[in-house]
Design a protein around this motif. Structure first.
Motif, PDB file in Angstrom:
ATOM      1  N   ILE A   4      -0.310   4.473   0.983  1.00 33.24           N
ATOM      2  CA  ILE A   4       0.843   4.003   0.214  1.00 33.24           C
ATOM      3  C   ILE A   4       1.855   5.119  -0.075  1.00 33.24           C
ATOM      4  O   ILE A   4       3.059   4.925   0.075  1.00 33.24           O
ATOM      5  CB  ILE A   4       0.391   3.345  -1.103  1.00 33.24           C
ATOM      6  CG1 ILE A   4      -0.306   2.024  -0.801  1.00 33.24           C
ATOM      7  CG2 ILE A   4       1.578   3.109  -2.047  1.00 33.24           C
ATOM      8  CD1 ILE A   4      -0.937   1.372  -2.011  1.00 33.24           C
ATOM      9  N   THR A  44       5.060  -0.357  -6.976  1.00 37.69           N
ATOM     10  CA  THR A  44       4.157  -1.081  -7.871  1.00 37.69           C
ATOM     11  C   THR A  44       2.705  -0.869  -7.444  1.00 37.69           C
ATOM     12  O   THR A  44       1.833  -0.646  -8.292  1.00 37.69           O
ATOM     13  CB  THR A  44       4.508  -2.590  -7.895  1.00 37.69           C
ATOM     14  OG1 THR A  44       5.871  -2.726  -8.306  1.00 37.69           O
ATOM     15  CG2 THR A  44       3.614  -3.357  -8.842  1.00 37.69           C
ATOM     16  N   LEU A  45       2.449  -0.934  -6.143  1.00 38.67           N
ATOM     17  CA  LEU A  45       1.094  -0.667  -5.640  1.00 38.67           C
ATOM     18  C   LEU A  45       0.667   0.758  -5.956  1.00 38.67           C
ATOM     19  O   LEU A  45      -0.492   1.008  -6.322  1.00 38.67           O
ATOM     20  CB  LEU A  45       1.025  -0.909  -4.132  1.00 38.67           C
ATOM     21  CG  LEU A  45       1.008  -2.353  -3.684  1.00 38.67           C
ATOM     22  CD1 LEU A  45       1.172  -2.452  -2.165  1.00 38.67           C
ATOM     23  CD2 LEU A  45      -0.266  -3.051  -4.122  1.00 38.67           C
ATOM     24  N   VAL A  59       7.749  -3.006  -4.150  1.00 38.78           N
ATOM     25  CA  VAL A  59       6.364  -3.450  -3.921  1.00 38.78           C
ATOM     26  C   VAL A  59       5.451  -2.246  -3.722  1.00 38.78           C
ATOM     27  O   VAL A  59       4.387  -2.149  -4.349  1.00 38.78           O
ATOM     28  CB  VAL A  59       6.284  -4.408  -2.702  1.00 38.78           C
ATOM     29  CG1 VAL A  59       4.843  -4.698  -2.321  1.00 38.78           C
ATOM     30  CG2 VAL A  59       7.034  -5.699  -2.975  1.00 38.78           C
ATOM     31  N   LEU A  60       5.857  -1.304  -2.862  1.00 40.32           N
ATOM     32  CA  LEU A  60       5.042  -0.100  -2.648  1.00 40.32           C
ATOM     33  C   LEU A  60       4.928   0.728  -3.920  1.00 40.32           C
ATOM     34  O   LEU A  60       3.862   1.261  -4.225  1.00 40.32           O
ATOM     35  CB  LEU A  60       5.637   0.752  -1.521  1.00 40.32           C
ATOM     36  CG  LEU A  60       5.432   0.235  -0.110  1.00 40.32           C
ATOM     37  CD1 LEU A  60       6.208   1.089   0.888  1.00 40.32           C
ATOM     38  CD2 LEU A  60       3.959   0.195   0.247  1.00 40.32           C
ATOM     39  N   PHE A 105      -0.296   0.885  -9.541  1.00 41.28           N
ATOM     40  CA  PHE A 105      -1.590   0.218  -9.697  1.00 41.28           C
ATOM     41  C   PHE A 105      -2.736   1.143  -9.273  1.00 41.28           C
ATOM     42  O   PHE A 105      -3.750   1.241  -9.951  1.00 41.28           O
ATOM     43  CB  PHE A 105      -1.606  -1.086  -8.890  1.00 41.28           C
ATOM     44  CG  PHE A 105      -2.879  -1.857  -9.020  1.00 41.28           C
ATOM     45  CD1 PHE A 105      -3.229  -2.465 -10.221  1.00 41.28           C
ATOM     46  CD2 PHE A 105      -3.735  -1.984  -7.942  1.00 41.28           C
ATOM     47  CE1 PHE A 105      -4.416  -3.174 -10.342  1.00 41.28           C
ATOM     48  CE2 PHE A 105      -4.916  -2.694  -8.050  1.00 41.28           C
ATOM     49  CZ  PHE A 105      -5.260  -3.286  -9.252  1.00 41.28           C
ATOM     50  N   THR A 106      -2.550   1.854  -8.148  1.00 37.60           N
ATOM     51  CA  THR A 106      -3.599   2.783  -7.712  1.00 37.60           C
ATOM     52  C   THR A 106      -3.784   3.910  -8.718  1.00 37.60           C
ATOM     53  O   THR A 106      -4.907   4.385  -8.919  1.00 37.60           O
ATOM     54  CB  THR A 106      -3.307   3.389  -6.319  1.00 37.60           C
ATOM     55  OG1 THR A 106      -2.087   4.127  -6.359  1.00 37.60           O
ATOM     56  CG2 THR A 106      -3.288   2.337  -5.238  1.00 37.60           C
TER      57      THR A 106
END
Length: 173
Positions: A132, A77-78, A74-75, A81-82
């Protein structure tokens, strides 16, 4: 997994150095066309904070170690995305993207990409990244301290940048 984490870390550091090169090239391009730098006094603090950010991650990562079960998809992927939004910010501003405040009324204010929706999207993304990225490495103290330092610096930088934009483009704050 440890090797993968170091690859991610090295990727981020190389990315930042490449961005500094882009910023320097853009700075020269803007100044050759009458661009004026504002906020030079506080810029060094951004350099110091961002340099210490990477050092802090290394110290915490090395001290705590990195258990393989800690990796968070999840991190990660975030984080990816950033990076997409970061690239969108940079590409949207093109030659006008910079790590410094350089203004020239000879050019129109860029209002495309994320800048069409938010006044300072790059600062938002950097703040999210400063949270993140350390979490990816289990650097929890870094994930708390550096977003706070970023926000404190923005309390200085954003008013300086906004004043420069108002002066250059006669826009409202």
């Amino acid at each position: 997994m440890l090797t993968f984490m170091w690859v991610i870390f090295i990727f981020i550091v190389i990315q930042r150095f490449m961005e500094l090169k882009i910023a320097k090239d853009n700075e020269l391009w803007m100044k050759e066309r009458g661009g004026v730098e504002r906020g030079r006094e506080h810029y060094k603090w951004f350099v110091i904070v961002h340099g210490l950010f990477f050092i802090s991650i290394i110290i915490e990562f090395s001290y705590r170690g990195f258990p393989t079960e800690q990796f968070s998809l999840v991190l990660f992927t975030l984080f990816l995305f950033t990076q997409l939004i970061r690239v969108w910010c940079i590409r949207s501003l093109g030659k006008f993207w910079n790590t410094k405040i350089i203004i020239s009324p000879e050019f129109s204010l860029v209002k495309k990409g994320p800048y069409k929706y938010v006044k300072h999207p790059n600062y938002i993304i950097v703040g999210i990244e400063l949270f993140i990225i350390p979490l990816l490495f289990g650097a929890y103290l870094t994930a708390v301290i550096f977003p706070i330092l970023h926000v404190l610096l923005l309390f200085i930088r954003i008013p300086v940048e906004n004043r420069a934009l108002v002066e250059a483009y006669n826009i409202e704050k």
